[in-house]
Write an enzyme that holds these catalytic residues in place. Structure first.
Site, PDB file in Angstrom:
ATOM      1  N   ALA A 118       0.899  -1.248  -0.208  1.00 42.58           N
ATOM      2  CA  ALA A 118       0.237  -0.381   0.229  1.00 42.58           C
ATOM      3  C   ALA A 118       0.634   1.258  -0.473  1.00 42.58           C
ATOM      4  O   ALA A 118       0.477   2.744   0.161  1.00 42.58           O
ATOM      5  CB  ALA A 118      -0.821   0.017   1.240  1.00 42.58           C
TER       6      ALA A 118
ATOM      7  N   LEU B 213       3.090   1.860   2.259  1.00 45.00           N
ATOM      8  CA  LEU B 213       3.418   2.281   3.305  1.00 45.00           C
ATOM      9  C   LEU B 213       4.603   1.702   3.950  1.00 45.00           C
ATOM     10  O   LEU B 213       5.377   1.886   4.677  1.00 45.00           O
ATOM     11  CB  LEU B 213       2.338   2.687   4.716  1.00 45.00           C
ATOM     12  CG  LEU B 213       1.238   3.091   4.369  1.00 45.00           C
ATOM     13  CD1 LEU B 213       0.106   2.543   4.647  1.00 45.00           C
ATOM     14  CD2 LEU B 213       1.442   4.362   4.797  1.00 45.00           C
TER      15      LEU B 213
ATOM     16  N   ALA C  59      10.259  -2.137   6.396  1.00 42.89           N
ATOM     17  CA  ALA C  59      10.010  -2.670   7.604  1.00 42.89           C
ATOM     18  C   ALA C  59       9.958  -3.897   8.815  1.00 42.89           C
ATOM     19  O   ALA C  59      10.797  -3.802   9.720  1.00 42.89           O
ATOM     20  CB  ALA C  59       8.683  -1.470   7.690  1.00 42.89           C
TER      21      ALA C  59
ATOM     22  N   ASP D 202      13.435   3.554   0.697  1.00 41.91           N
ATOM     23  CA  ASP D 202      12.696   3.185   1.515  1.00 41.91           C
ATOM     24  C   ASP D 202      12.817   2.867   2.779  1.00 41.91           C
ATOM     25  O   ASP D 202      12.926   2.795   3.527  1.00 41.91           O
ATOM     26  CB  ASP D 202      11.232   1.406   0.850  1.00 41.91           C
ATOM     27  CG  ASP D 202      10.405   2.909   0.489  1.00 41.91           C
ATOM     28  OD1 ASP D 202      10.089   3.380  -0.201  1.00 41.91           O
ATOM     29  OD2 ASP D 202       9.339   1.356   0.025  1.00 41.91           O
TER      30      ASP D 202
HETATM   31  O1  PMV Z   1       5.554   1.745  -3.674  1.00 37.44           O
HETATM   32  P1  PMV Z   1       6.416   2.672  -2.036  1.00 37.44           P
HETATM   33  O2  PMV Z   1       5.985   3.597  -1.513  1.00 37.44           O
HETATM   34  O3  PMV Z   1       7.364   1.466  -1.474  1.00 37.44           O
HETATM   35  O4  PMV Z   1       7.387   3.987  -3.190  1.00 37.44           O
HETATM   36  C1  PMV Z   1       8.349   3.059  -4.420  1.00 37.44           C
HETATM   37  C2  PMV Z   1       8.544   3.986  -4.039  1.00 37.44           C
HETATM   38  C3  PMV Z   1       9.623   4.080  -6.427  1.00 37.44           C
HETATM   39  O5  PMV Z   1       9.704   5.232  -5.843  1.00 37.44           O
HETATM   40  C4  PMV Z   1       8.166   4.125  -6.916  1.00 37.44           C
HETATM   41  C5  PMV Z   1       9.962   2.996  -6.578  1.00 37.44           C
HETATM   42  C6  PMV Z   1      11.751   3.430  -5.462  1.00 37.44           C
HETATM   43  O6  PMV Z   1      12.493   2.403  -5.328  1.00 37.44           O
HETATM   44  O7  PMV Z   1      12.126   4.316  -4.809  1.00 37.44           O
END
Ligand code: PMV
Length: 318
Positions: free
Chosen positions: A104, A106, A111, A152
């Protein structure tokens, strides 16, 4: 040996998703009212080397040796053992739980990895530096995302607001004036690997167009950082709107997300955008304190599966 536990927060990307994969900056903040947690306990009856994993959220209960190489939890355990040069750990049970919604936007995957890596290394008597925790969690992210930017694992490991640029030293920065977000989950799972692959293909077909889009996103991120550091929170709303527009141009929004974003604005949000991989997952809306309830209710009426509000500060609290 006492049980060892560790936890890690969820995260939200405020600005710059997707462009960040191509070296442009992005801003992300931890969201601490959702958490992943790992507990490691010795299993005095088990033979050395027996590692049992349990993750009720994903209905997993298995021994490490039975998990395929691409299993993210198994991979996190193997990476820690390799990092510490331990071939045969004492028999142990590892349990991972999480209140972070899956797929989602997040950061649930990162994590879980960060909590597991920290708890296991500490249990084995060799706690790891944040930099190594983040690097190992990145290796696991490759399974989820294909070519993750690393944002992330970074924001979740350091649990502080970050200004992130791929392959650059991490930069955390102060938030002068905390601001409130309503986070609304569209309820539609969105595997990030798919939207990242979509952007990769579209960019390959029209590199010039994508370079212009990413440049504009980069400028928005710079302006947002300045506004956050300067306490000019109201400037963030229009920047969120512009970033959402550009994500639409990249082809990673969807009618459902556009509907939620429009509903938030109509209910008085100062700005709104999708956050994360897109197509499904979350939108975030910037709100004044006195509008947050109304915006959350409107978003639920407009189809959000759930909403919560988060005060984004140097310590993110509900
Ligand atoms: O879907 P999420 O919140 O894990 O984020 C992905 C973020 C992107 O920029 C689309 C991909 C990345 O690896 O940074």
């Amino acid at each position: 040996m006492p049980a060892i536990s560790a936890s890690a927060p969820g995260k939200i990307i405020l600005f710059g998703e997707h462009a960040v994969v191509y070296g442009y900056p992005a801003i992300a903040v931890p969201v601490s009212q959702v958490q992943a947690r790992a507990i490691v306990k010795a299993n005095p009856l088990g033979p050395p080397g027996k590692v049992h994993l349990e993750a009720p959220n994903v209905s997993l209960s298995a021994d490490l040796e039975d998990l395929p190489p691409e299993d993210p939890l198994g991979k996190a355990v193997r990476l820690v053992l390799e990092e510490l040069d331990i071939e045969r750990p004492p028999a142990l049970n590892l349990r991972v739980t999480s209140t972070i919604p899956l797929a989602a936007g997040l950061g649930s995957g990162a994590a879980v990895s960060v909590a597991l890596i920290r708890a296991l290394a500490e249990f084995l008597g060799r706690p790891l530096e944040d930099e190594r925790v983040s690097a190992l969690a990145y290796e696991v992210e490759v399974i989820h995302h294909g070519t993750p930017s690393g944002i992330d694992n970074t924001v979740i490991t350091y649990a502080r607001p970050v200004y992130y640029r791929r392959d650059q030293p991490i930069e955390t920065f102060p938030i002068r004036q905390p601001f409130r977000l309503v986070i609304a989950d569209s309820g539609l799972p969105s595997p990030t690997a798919e939207t990242v692959a979509h952007v990769r293909r579209s960019r390959a077909a029209d590199p010039q167009r994508y370079a212009l889009i990413f440049e504009s996103v980069g400028e928005i991120v710079q302006a947002a950082r300045k506004a956050i550091e300067g306490g000019e929170t109201e400037a963030l709303g229009p920047l969120m709107d512009q970033n959402h527009e550009l994500l639409g141009e990249m082809g990673v929004s969807s009618p459902s997300l556009d509907r939620l974003v429009a509903a938030a604005r109509q209910a008085g949000a100062l700005g709104a955008k999708l956050s994360g991989g897109g197509r499904g997952g979350n939108i975030i809306a910037l709100v004044d304190d006195d509008r947050s309830q109304a915006v959350a209710e409107t978003l639920e009426q407009a189809g959000a599966a759930r909403t919560f509000t988060s005060l984004v500060g140097n310590q993110t609290t509900p």
